[in-house]
Design a protein around this motif. Structure first.
Motif, short mmCIF file in Angstrom:
data_model
loop_
_atom_site.label_atom_id
_atom_site.label_comp_id
_atom_site.label_asym_id
_atom_site.label_seq_id
_atom_site.Cartn_x
_atom_site.Cartn_y
_atom_site.Cartn_z
N PRO A 264 0.83 -1.20 0.00
CA PRO A 264 0.00 0.00 0.00
C PRO A 264 0.86 1.25 0.00
CG PRO A 264 0.08 -0.96 2.18
CD PRO A 264 0.82 -1.91 1.28
N GLU A 265 0.28 2.39 -0.26
CA GLU A 265 1.03 3.64 -0.27
C GLU A 265 1.59 3.90 1.14
OE1 GLU A 265 -1.25 6.86 -1.69
OE2 GLU A 265 -1.84 5.87 -3.55
N ILE A 266 2.88 4.23 1.18
CA ILE A 266 3.56 4.41 2.47
C ILE A 266 2.91 5.51 3.29
CG2 ILE A 266 5.73 5.08 3.55
CD1 ILE A 266 7.19 3.73 1.27
N SER A 267 2.55 6.60 2.67
CA SER A 267 1.96 7.73 3.41
C SER A 267 0.65 7.33 4.06
CB SER A 267 1.75 8.91 2.47
OG SER A 267 0.91 8.55 1.38
N LYS A 268 -0.15 6.55 3.35
CA LYS A 268 -1.42 6.09 3.89
C LYS A 268 -1.22 5.16 5.07
CE LYS A 268 -5.70 3.73 2.59
NZ LYS A 268 -6.42 3.02 1.51
N VAL A 269 -0.28 4.20 4.93
CA VAL A 269 0.01 3.26 6.00
C VAL A 269 0.54 3.98 7.22
CG1 VAL A 269 1.47 1.32 6.69
CG2 VAL A 269 0.41 1.34 4.43
N ALA A 270 1.45 4.94 7.00
CA ALA A 270 2.06 5.66 8.12
C ALA A 270 1.01 6.45 8.90
CB ALA A 270 3.15 6.59 7.60
N LYS A 271 0.10 7.09 8.19
CA LYS A 271 -0.94 7.88 8.86
C LYS A 271 -1.85 6.99 9.69
CE LYS A 271 -4.58 11.27 7.98
NZ LYS A 271 -5.32 12.04 6.94
N GLU A 272 -2.30 5.88 9.10
CA GLU A 272 -3.18 4.96 9.81
C GLU A 272 -2.49 4.35 11.02
OE1 GLU A 272 -4.42 2.14 6.93
OE2 GLU A 272 -5.82 3.50 5.92
N LEU A 273 -1.22 3.99 10.84
CA LEU A 273 -0.47 3.39 11.93
C LEU A 273 -0.26 4.38 13.08
CD1 LEU A 273 1.02 0.79 12.79
CD2 LEU A 273 3.08 1.73 11.74
N PHE A 274 0.03 5.62 12.73
CA PHE A 274 0.23 6.65 13.76
C PHE A 274 -1.05 6.86 14.56
CE2 PHE A 274 0.05 11.02 15.28
CZ PHE A 274 1.29 11.15 15.92
N GLU A 275 -2.17 6.95 13.87
CA GLU A 275 -3.44 7.17 14.57
C GLU A 275 -3.81 6.00 15.46
OE1 GLU A 275 -6.17 7.88 11.41
OE2 GLU A 275 -5.51 9.95 11.07
N GLU A 276 -3.47 4.79 15.04
CA GLU A 276 -3.79 3.61 15.84
C GLU A 276 -2.91 3.50 17.08
OE1 GLU A 276 -4.34 -1.24 15.26
OE2 GLU A 276 -3.85 0.04 13.54
N CYS A 277 -1.65 3.93 16.94
CA CYS A 277 -0.69 3.77 18.04
C CYS A 277 -0.68 4.94 19.02
CB CYS A 277 0.72 3.56 17.48
SG CYS A 277 0.88 2.06 16.53
N ASP A 278 -1.13 6.08 18.58
CA ASP A 278 -1.17 7.25 19.46
C ASP A 278 -2.38 7.12 20.39
OD1 ASP A 278 -0.74 9.68 20.65
OD2 ASP A 278 -1.59 10.85 18.98
N THR A 279 -2.25 6.23 21.37
CA THR A 279 -3.39 5.88 22.23
C THR A 279 -3.84 7.05 23.11
OG1 THR A 279 -1.82 4.95 23.82
CG2 THR A 279 -2.84 3.43 22.25
N ASP A 280 -2.91 7.88 23.54
CA ASP A 280 -3.30 9.00 24.40
C ASP A 280 -3.69 10.25 23.60
OD1 ASP A 280 -0.86 9.75 23.43
OD2 ASP A 280 0.17 9.73 25.37
N LYS A 281 -3.64 10.15 22.27
CA LYS A 281 -4.07 11.20 21.36
C LYS A 281 -3.42 12.56 21.65
CE LYS A 281 -6.79 8.20 19.55
NZ LYS A 281 -6.42 7.56 18.27
N ASN A 282 -2.11 12.51 21.97
CA ASN A 282 -1.40 13.76 22.24
C ASN A 282 -0.59 14.24 21.03
OD1 ASN A 282 0.63 11.91 22.20
ND2 ASN A 282 1.56 12.54 24.15
N GLY A 283 -0.73 13.55 19.92
CA GLY A 283 -0.05 13.96 18.69
C GLY A 283 1.39 13.51 18.58
N THR A 284 1.87 12.71 19.56
CA THR A 284 3.22 12.17 19.51
C THR A 284 3.17 10.68 19.86
OG1 THR A 284 3.64 12.69 21.84
CG2 THR A 284 4.25 14.37 20.20
#
Length: 426
Positions: free
Chosen positions: A367-387
């Motif tokens: 899949p497109e790397i940018s799409k995967v990276a965005k989805e992965l970041f949103e899934e892993c950022d459990t505390d939703k602090n943007g980091t």
């Protein structure tokens, strides 16, 4: 000795590690991922091939969870291909680098497991039937048809000639044991003929051995042949052995381009030290019976003829005819004709419900790397602090490893590189 160097390169190769991790994933029980762990006692599983991918799958699968398991291959043994170049000069004997498939299947004794020594010729995707041909020395007359519910294609690849004239007629491939034995016979015949001849020019041709391809197979064979010449036959052909030469021709600018750059540089230095002539940036345009024609990549107008007695062609891989047929029948779902494109779960695109492919016959569509990276970041950022902190990063790696089994191997390489850079800065 160069043999230890070539053996190290063989055992450090990536394919075995990646296929092992793929096969482990493919056979694990999971309710979330659509892997082969979702077996059924009402389904027939057919595995095509007896190479790295197939044997790894055979090792880790649970055959009792299937109605029947049928393994099909024209070769009734697993071949440890990294040590095949040693067979060409007698360093290894064929029986020491093979494992019978039937012996491996004994671990599934009691389950409905069978092996058929045959070649897959065609497939009916609607009826889910494979047509086989008997390719043994005592063949049956009628082809056999084998039905399947789930199919795993691991038929590997064949040697690529890139349309170069004369390759199939005048060069030797090095993929199977019969290939290695033919090369062994040809090398000995070349020395015997050179020992008879009194023509210096003819002796030089007879004792000039050419290897085309700077990948693992070409490098390992060149190293084995050099050791054979200088350590095994020196005292057997004292009159002519000094005129023996090994030349390796590579279209790329460096050897082993898929390996770490340090391995490539070490290989080039070692070959230079041991008088193996390496022609880089050189393309073979034709292979004749006694000479081949090459041209300089950087100066295409310049062509040269090189006389030889034995030419071993190890310049790359091409799809098997059978995988080309499957790809064609699946139509637009397969964009790369020849190689079977799969998703991240190794399901063949266009036949995701029942067909898997792994090994050299397949290619995972990323899949497109940018799409995967965005989805992965949103899934892993459990505390939703943007980091993403360290614990969340570990979670990301776990998710990636589940989807892409090669991540384990890649992360080990990244870890090594990180440690090296850290030490440099310290």
């Amino acid at each position: 000795m160069l043999r230890s160097c070539s053996a190290t390169l063989a055992l450090r190769g990536k394919p075995a590690l990646c296929l092992l991790s793929q096969s482990r994933w493919l056979t694990t029980e999971t309710t979330k991922d659509p892997g082969l762990g979702l077996a059924s006692p009402d389904k027939n599983l057919v595995i095509l091939g007896s190479g790295w991918a197939a044997t790894s799958l055979i090792k880790y699968m649970d055959a009792r969870k299937w109605k029947t398991v049928t393994v099909v291959s024209p070769r009734n043994y697993f071949l440890f291909t990294p040590l095949l170049p040693g067979v060409t000069v007698g360093t290894n004997e064929p029986r020491s680098i093979i494992e019978p498939v039937r012996h491996m299947l004994l671990r599934h004794r009691g389950a409905g497991v069978d092996f058929l020594e045959a070649k897959a010729e065609d497939i009916d995707l609607q009826k889910k039937v494979i047509t086989l041909s008997d390719c043994s020395n005592v063949p049956t007359e009628k082809p056999r048809k084998v039905p399947f519910d789930t199919l795993v294609v691991t038929v590997g690849a064949t040697s690529a000639t890139f349309g170069t004239p004369g390759v199939r007629e005048n060069a030797h491939f090095l993929k199977e044991i019969p290939d290695a034995l033919r090369i062994r016979t040809k090398i000995i015949d070349a020395f015997e003929s050179a020992n008879i001849s009194e023509d210096t020019k003819e002796i030089d041709r007879l004792l000039h051995f050419v290897v085309v391809g700077g990948g693992p197979t070409g490098v390992e064979f060149a190293a084995e042949l050099r050791d054979f010449i200088y350590e095994e036959v020196t005292h057997l052909y004292p009159r002519v052995v000094a005129r023996a030469r090994v030349t390796l021709i590579n279209a790329m600018g460096h050897l082993l381009n898929t390996y770490d750059v340090r391995i490539s540089e070490y290989c080039a230095k070692t070959f230079g030290r041991n008088e193996i002539n390496v022609l880089k940036n050189t393309l073979v345009t034709a292979v004749g019976e006694k000479e081949l024609t090459v041209k300089d990549v950087q100066n295409p107008e310049k062509t040269t003829t090189i006389p030889f007695s034995v030419c071993v062609w190890a310049a790359g891989l091409a799809p098997q005819d059978f995988t080309c047929k499957i790809s064609e029948k699946l139509g637009d779902a397969q964009k790369r004709k020849g190689l079977l494109e799969t998703d991240e779960y190794l399901r063949v695109l266009g036949a995701e419900d029942y067909m898997y492919a792994l090994g050299d016959c397949s290619s995972v569509r990323r899949p497109e790397i940018s799409k995967v990276a965005k989805e992965l970041f949103e899934e892993c950022d459990t505390d939703k602090n943007g980091t993403v902190d360290f614990s969340e990063f570990r979670r990301a790696l776990e998710i990636l490893n589940k989807k892409y089994p090669q991540v384990d191997y890649t992360m080990e390489k990244a870890k090594d590189e990180f440690m090296r850079e850290a030490f440099k800065k310290a």
